[in-house]
Scaffold this active site. Sequence first.
Site, PDB file in Angstrom:
ATOM      1  N   ASP A   1       9.257  -4.514   1.661  1.00  0.00           N
ATOM      2  CA  ASP A   1      10.334  -4.572   2.835  1.00  0.00           C
ATOM      3  C   ASP A   1      10.820  -5.836   3.042  1.00  0.00           C
ATOM      4  O   ASP A   1       9.834  -6.775   3.128  1.00  0.00           O
ATOM      5  CB  ASP A   1      10.062  -3.679   3.957  1.00  0.00           C
ATOM      6  CG  ASP A   1      11.281  -3.406   4.793  1.00  0.00           C
ATOM      7  OD1 ASP A   1      12.181  -3.559   4.293  1.00  0.00           O
ATOM      8  OD2 ASP A   1      11.066  -3.039   6.022  1.00  0.00           O
TER       9      ASP A   1
ATOM     10  N   ASN B   1      13.673  -7.669   1.860  1.00  0.00           N
ATOM     11  CA  ASN B   1      14.727  -8.714   1.096  1.00  0.00           C
ATOM     12  C   ASN B   1      15.674  -8.967   1.944  1.00  0.00           C
ATOM     13  O   ASN B   1      16.322 -10.153   1.525  1.00  0.00           O
ATOM     14  CB  ASN B   1      14.865  -7.841  -0.079  1.00  0.00           C
ATOM     15  CG  ASN B   1      13.707  -7.646  -0.904  1.00  0.00           C
ATOM     16  OD1 ASN B   1      12.612  -8.263  -1.032  1.00  0.00           O
ATOM     17  ND2 ASN B   1      13.425  -6.948  -1.832  1.00  0.00           N
TER      18      ASN B   1
ATOM     19  N   THR C   1      14.668   7.885  -1.971  1.00  0.00           N
ATOM     20  CA  THR C   1      15.695   8.792  -1.962  1.00  0.00           C
ATOM     21  C   THR C   1      16.935   8.522  -0.839  1.00  0.00           C
ATOM     22  O   THR C   1      17.679   8.965  -1.025  1.00  0.00           O
ATOM     23  CB  THR C   1      15.000  10.150  -1.751  1.00  0.00           C
ATOM     24  OG1 THR C   1      14.134  10.131  -0.628  1.00  0.00           O
ATOM     25  CG2 THR C   1      14.180  10.514  -2.896  1.00  0.00           C
ATOM     26  N   GLU C   2      16.444   7.927   0.029  1.00  0.00           N
ATOM     27  CA  GLU C   2      17.175   7.591   1.435  1.00  0.00           C
ATOM     28  C   GLU C   2      18.049   6.204   0.901  1.00  0.00           C
ATOM     29  O   GLU C   2      19.215   6.181   1.762  1.00  0.00           O
ATOM     30  CB  GLU C   2      16.387   7.311   2.560  1.00  0.00           C
ATOM     31  CG  GLU C   2      15.671   8.597   3.193  1.00  0.00           C
ATOM     32  CD  GLU C   2      14.640   9.144   2.453  1.00  0.00           C
ATOM     33  OE1 GLU C   2      14.228  10.262   2.354  1.00  0.00           O
ATOM     34  OE2 GLU C   2      13.688   8.266   1.784  1.00  0.00           O
ATOM     35  N   ASN C   3      17.660   5.458  -0.022  1.00  0.00           N
ATOM     36  CA  ASN C   3      18.410   4.301  -0.197  1.00  0.00           C
ATOM     37  C   ASN C   3      19.996   4.541  -0.759  1.00  0.00           C
ATOM     38  O   ASN C   3      20.498   3.543  -0.976  1.00  0.00           O
ATOM     39  CB  ASN C   3      17.723   3.449  -1.079  1.00  0.00           C
ATOM     40  CG  ASN C   3      16.280   2.514  -0.548  1.00  0.00           C
ATOM     41  OD1 ASN C   3      15.481   2.355  -1.162  1.00  0.00           O
ATOM     42  ND2 ASN C   3      16.536   2.645   0.942  1.00  0.00           N
TER      43      ASN C   3
ATOM     44  N   ARG D   1       5.891   1.583   9.827  1.00  0.00           N
ATOM     45  CA  ARG D   1       6.141   3.043   9.391  1.00  0.00           C
ATOM     46  C   ARG D   1       6.063   3.072   8.055  1.00  0.00           C
ATOM     47  O   ARG D   1       6.077   1.924   7.230  1.00  0.00           O
ATOM     48  CB  ARG D   1       7.697   3.456   9.839  1.00  0.00           C
ATOM     49  CG  ARG D   1       8.853   2.666   9.320  1.00  0.00           C
ATOM     50  CD  ARG D   1      10.302   3.055   9.851  1.00  0.00           C
ATOM     51  NE  ARG D   1      11.128   2.488   9.285  1.00  0.00           N
ATOM     52  CZ  ARG D   1      11.583   1.175   9.876  1.00  0.00           C
ATOM     53  NH1 ARG D   1      11.125   0.960  10.869  1.00  0.00           N
ATOM     54  NH2 ARG D   1      12.686   0.650   9.125  1.00  0.00           N
TER      55      ARG D   1
END
Length: 251
Positions: A29, A31, A75-77, A203
């Site tokens: 995480d 970037n 899958t949320e990206n 998270r």
Amino acid sequence: MARDEKAGSTAGVQAGAGVVPQHVAIIMDGNGRWAKLRGRPRLFGHRAGARRVRDIVQACPQLGVKYLTIFAFSTENWKRTQTEVAGLMGMFKRYIMNEAKTLHNAGVCVRFIGDRLRLEPSLQRLMNDLEALTAGNDTVHLTIAINYGGRDEVTRAVQRMAVEVADGRLHPQDVTSDTLTAFLDTHVLPDPDLVIRTSGEARISNFLLWQSAYAEYEFIDTLWPDFTPDEFARVIGRFAARDRRFGGVRA
């Protein structure tokens, strides 16, 4: 090969004087924030993050890490802008084409997890070709999660298991946690011992939900493109100091 034959214990292995994790999983995480701090577009940060992957993979053998799993695209990206998603998909293609020979020569076995059906056929072919090319390697096992989500993985596993039950090849009373594990994308891998998330977020973002039940977690402030092999080594070193009881108590 059956999962229990391949995976072995999830309690870490001995390396030198300390215990190191056999399997490390990383949520890469930061970037986009890294790029924003430099006044550049988000894809500039993603490209820097892809270069950092090479450094971390190369560091694994010296540190004693046998399995490395990285979270590349969830899958949320898909909710991100069309420009960013298209840029990421193109970057994945270039990464595979540019790194395939280097990974193979270094003895890296590459696997992909996640639902491939939504990915472009050209990307799927590159993924399949890289897996086939590196299948016999054993120095490091690199698993790349693309279009992956923990809940989606379990859902797909249950669907496949339900087919087995409906066809009479599996009886409901015989279903155990090991049965479900055998239907997961990661069935040939040991469970992660250590999960690292960079960028200061605390998270797990739907990553390896079933597999990480007893993993140790490290949430660190460093943005992914700045996560060096030296910092990776320090995190691995801290793992050795943890008292892992897996629900039990010391005598």
